[in-house]
Design a protein around this motif. Structure first.
Motif, PDB file in Angstrom:
ATOM      1  N   ARG A  46       0.814  -1.224   0.000  1.00  0.00           N
ATOM      2  CA  ARG A  46       0.000   0.000   0.000  1.00  0.00           C
ATOM      3  C   ARG A  46       0.845   1.271   0.000  1.00  0.00           C
ATOM      4  NH1 ARG A  46      -4.369   1.001   4.646  1.00  0.00           N
ATOM      5  NH2 ARG A  46      -4.218   3.245   4.620  1.00  0.00           N
ATOM      6  N   CYS A  47       1.832   1.374   0.915  1.00  0.00           N
ATOM      7  CA  CYS A  47       2.625   2.609   1.005  1.00  0.00           C
ATOM      8  C   CYS A  47       4.053   2.432   0.489  1.00  0.00           C
ATOM      9  CB  CYS A  47       2.639   3.131   2.441  1.00  0.00           C
ATOM     10  SG  CYS A  47       3.609   2.148   3.600  1.00  0.00           S
ATOM     11  N   GLU A  48       4.403   1.218   0.075  1.00  0.00           N
ATOM     12  CA  GLU A  48       5.722   0.885  -0.462  1.00  0.00           C
ATOM     13  C   GLU A  48       6.859   1.129   0.533  1.00  0.00           C
ATOM     14  OE1 GLU A  48       6.215   2.631  -4.321  1.00  0.00           O
ATOM     15  OE2 GLU A  48       4.579   1.462  -5.166  1.00  0.00           O
ATOM     16  N   LEU A  49       6.562   1.041   1.819  1.00  0.00           N
ATOM     17  CA  LEU A  49       7.571   1.191   2.865  1.00  0.00           C
ATOM     18  C   LEU A  49       8.374  -0.100   2.988  1.00  0.00           C
ATOM     19  CD1 LEU A  49       8.727   2.814   5.323  1.00  0.00           C
ATOM     20  CD2 LEU A  49       7.031   1.614   6.704  1.00  0.00           C
ATOM     21  N   LEU A  50       9.680   0.027   3.004  1.00  0.00           N
ATOM     22  CA  LEU A  50      10.580  -1.094   3.269  1.00  0.00           C
ATOM     23  C   LEU A  50      11.229  -0.804   4.608  1.00  0.00           C
ATOM     24  CD1 LEU A  50      12.012  -3.696   2.313  1.00  0.00           C
ATOM     25  CD2 LEU A  50      13.763  -2.214   1.326  1.00  0.00           C
ATOM     26  N   CYS A  51      11.042  -1.683   5.589  1.00  0.00           N
ATOM     27  CA  CYS A  51      11.568  -1.419   6.925  1.00  0.00           C
ATOM     28  C   CYS A  51      11.888  -2.734   7.633  1.00  0.00           C
ATOM     29  CB  CYS A  51      10.578  -0.612   7.749  1.00  0.00           C
ATOM     30  SG  CYS A  51       9.066  -1.512   8.118  1.00  0.00           S
TER      31      CYS A  51
END
Length: 66
Positions: A46-51
């Protein structure tokens, strides 16, 4: 939140950035260990966050003065 400490449960169930469920087939969750700590590499569709979400084996802190 989105993180559980129960053995056998998924470590990162929700994106820390947007709270979307990470059970989407296109999302990515990879668990690995560093010492006694559990790390979860996560990618949210959804937000393309990589963490990386870390569940520490032990947390040492202090109580602030009142």
């Amino acid at each position: 939140m989105g993180v559980t400490g129960q053995a056998g449960a998924i470590g990162a169930a929700f994106c820390p950035g947007c709270a979307a469920a990470l059970d989407d087939p296109a999302a990515f969750v990879q668990e690995f260990w560093v010492g006694a700590d559990r790390h979860f590499l996560c990618w949210c569709v959804r937000c393309e966050l990589l963490c990386t979400v870390v569940i520490a084996a032990q947390l040492v802190s202090h109580e602030p003065e009142h």
